[in-house]
Scaffold this motif. Sequence first.
Motif, PDB file in Angstrom:
ATOM      1  N   CYS A  56       0.833  -1.210   0.000  1.00  0.00           N
ATOM      2  CA  CYS A  56       0.000   0.000   0.000  1.00  0.00           C
ATOM      3  C   CYS A  56       0.866   1.257   0.000  1.00  0.00           C
ATOM      4  O   CYS A  56       0.621   2.200  -0.760  1.00  0.00           O
ATOM      5  CB  CYS A  56      -0.915   0.010   1.224  1.00  0.00           C
ATOM      6  N   LEU A  70       2.441   1.630  -3.543  1.00  0.00           N
ATOM      7  CA  LEU A  70       1.558   1.920  -4.663  1.00  0.00           C
ATOM      8  C   LEU A  70       0.848   3.259  -4.541  1.00  0.00           C
ATOM      9  O   LEU A  70       0.589   3.922  -5.549  1.00  0.00           O
ATOM     10  CB  LEU A  70       0.514   0.808  -4.803  1.00  0.00           C
ATOM     11  N   LEU A  71       0.488   3.645  -3.336  1.00  0.00           N
ATOM     12  CA  LEU A  71      -0.425   4.769  -3.169  1.00  0.00           C
ATOM     13  C   LEU A  71       0.268   6.110  -3.033  1.00  0.00           C
ATOM     14  O   LEU A  71      -0.390   7.120  -2.793  1.00  0.00           O
ATOM     15  CB  LEU A  71      -1.325   4.520  -1.951  1.00  0.00           C
ATOM     16  N   SER A  73       1.418   7.884  -5.314  1.00  0.00           N
ATOM     17  CA  SER A  73       1.050   8.795  -6.403  1.00  0.00           C
ATOM     18  C   SER A  73      -0.247   9.549  -6.109  1.00  0.00           C
ATOM     19  O   SER A  73      -0.571  10.517  -6.805  1.00  0.00           O
ATOM     20  CB  SER A  73       0.907   8.024  -7.723  1.00  0.00           C
ATOM     21  N   ARG A 103      -5.893   7.867  -0.843  1.00  0.00           N
ATOM     22  CA  ARG A 103      -5.033   6.831  -0.260  1.00  0.00           C
ATOM     23  C   ARG A 103      -5.847   5.917   0.655  1.00  0.00           C
ATOM     24  O   ARG A 103      -5.659   4.698   0.666  1.00  0.00           O
ATOM     25  CB  ARG A 103      -3.872   7.468   0.504  1.00  0.00           C
ATOM     26  N   GLY A 162      -7.990   3.670  -1.553  1.00  0.00           N
ATOM     27  CA  GLY A 162      -7.154   2.691  -2.195  1.00  0.00           C
ATOM     28  C   GLY A 162      -6.790   1.541  -1.268  1.00  0.00           C
ATOM     29  O   GLY A 162      -6.844   0.363  -1.659  1.00  0.00           O
ATOM     30  N   TRP A 194      -4.160   5.163 -13.463  1.00  0.00           N
ATOM     31  CA  TRP A 194      -3.698   3.869 -12.959  1.00  0.00           C
ATOM     32  C   TRP A 194      -2.272   3.528 -13.368  1.00  0.00           C
ATOM     33  O   TRP A 194      -1.645   2.661 -12.774  1.00  0.00           O
ATOM     34  CB  TRP A 194      -4.629   2.749 -13.447  1.00  0.00           C
ATOM     35  N   LEU A 240       0.503   3.557 -10.638  1.00  0.00           N
ATOM     36  CA  LEU A 240       0.368   2.441  -9.715  1.00  0.00           C
ATOM     37  C   LEU A 240       0.921   1.164 -10.337  1.00  0.00           C
ATOM     38  O   LEU A 240       1.582   0.359  -9.664  1.00  0.00           O
ATOM     39  CB  LEU A 240      -1.096   2.237  -9.319  1.00  0.00           C
ATOM     40  N   ARG A 260      -8.936   0.500 -13.515  1.00  0.00           N
ATOM     41  CA  ARG A 260      -8.608   0.784 -12.108  1.00  0.00           C
ATOM     42  C   ARG A 260      -8.799  -0.458 -11.246  1.00  0.00           C
ATOM     43  O   ARG A 260      -7.976  -0.764 -10.380  1.00  0.00           O
ATOM     44  CB  ARG A 260      -9.452   1.957 -11.611  1.00  0.00           C
ATOM     45  N   THR A 263      -6.001  -2.899 -11.809  1.00  0.00           N
ATOM     46  CA  THR A 263      -4.763  -2.480 -11.168  1.00  0.00           C
ATOM     47  C   THR A 263      -4.732  -2.935  -9.716  1.00  0.00           C
ATOM     48  O   THR A 263      -3.732  -3.495  -9.237  1.00  0.00           O
ATOM     49  CB  THR A 263      -4.614  -0.953 -11.257  1.00  0.00           C
TER      50      THR A 263
END
Length: 379
Positions: A10, A13-14, A16, A23, A26, A69, A72, A349, A352
């Motif tokens: 997490c 990836l998050l 961005s 966040r 996600g 996406w 990520l 999305r 991903t």
Amino acid sequence: MSDDAVSELCATLLTSFLRKDQRKRGEQYLRGLLTTRGRKTTRNIAAHLGAPATEQTLHHFIADSTWNWQPLRAALAAHLERKTAVQGWVVRRMPIPKTGEHSVGVDRGFAPGQTFRGQQAFGVWHASLELSAPVDWRLVLADQWVHDHELRDRTGIPEGAGAESPQECAVAVALESARRWGPSRPVLIDLRDGDVSAAVARLSAAGVPFLLRISDTQRLSGADRAMPVFRGGPLPAQRILQLVKGVRRPVLWQDAAAGPAPRTSLAAMVPVALPDASGATRGLSLLGEWTDPSRPPSALWLTGMTRPGPGSLLRLTKLTRRVDADFARVGEETGLRDYAGRSFRGWHRHMTFASAAHAAVVLSAGGYGRGRSTELASG
């Protein structure tokens, strides 16, 4: 499953996402994919989290939000590169049956051994002998989805997207990945029912090393004057291998789908050319595998990689078995075929985060190392 692995994923990836609420959504969605039973829809995820009121916010986060996406997916690919010895990219077809007709890309399609109605997608999987996970996706779009402006507008298909055959889609997603991350990894694509010459030309022009699985009947010409097939003109690939089976050698390989015990096949490789005048279709080799020495070859591959020997290349083809095993064991459970929405962006999305969930599971499994992989990959 290791919570530390999920938390690390997490955080990776998050980054961005500039907004705290994105966040949060996600992480909710990723953890929901990992823990919700049954279909991984936003409704089921929200119910599992014990907060049905979040269904609308999760739906908006996936289907209607504006986040991109691609960062990520790039972060996921880099994470996998750090965590395991990625040996190649496997492009795998994934049919997604659909009973309705409103989801983006739904059409009459063909999967091995069956005809179905639904979506067809191709994923790029980072693969090693120990594990694999998808890092990029492309959806097959038939003519009706590209030329019908009402359909395009309703599902949000971007202007640059065009109609493709499944085989064109498979090559295109490999080229997209190579452009983003560099053409350093060999790409494995099953083109037994595709235009091999076109694929070779596109991949060669981009400098992408490749192994293409081809049909027994694919016509090729011998390119080595010392070989008995040189003067025979174009012949079916299977026939060429049968004529040179005297040069077969045993190759030890590990079956990712059946456990650590090594197995043995016979392999032979012969220089060939496609019956095409362009230079892009020359400098190729035909790789054959025999699992039963008394029968025709069980698998045929065309490659532009000449430096690795037939043993190394044959072992590389076994990455497809790793991907198939991981998809069956993990991919179905992390929602790769579960998106219930209709939009193009929503599908990407969801895919991903489902890919990230898959990666979290295989990375948490543990017990994989690089020693055995290195041992079998040598020679």
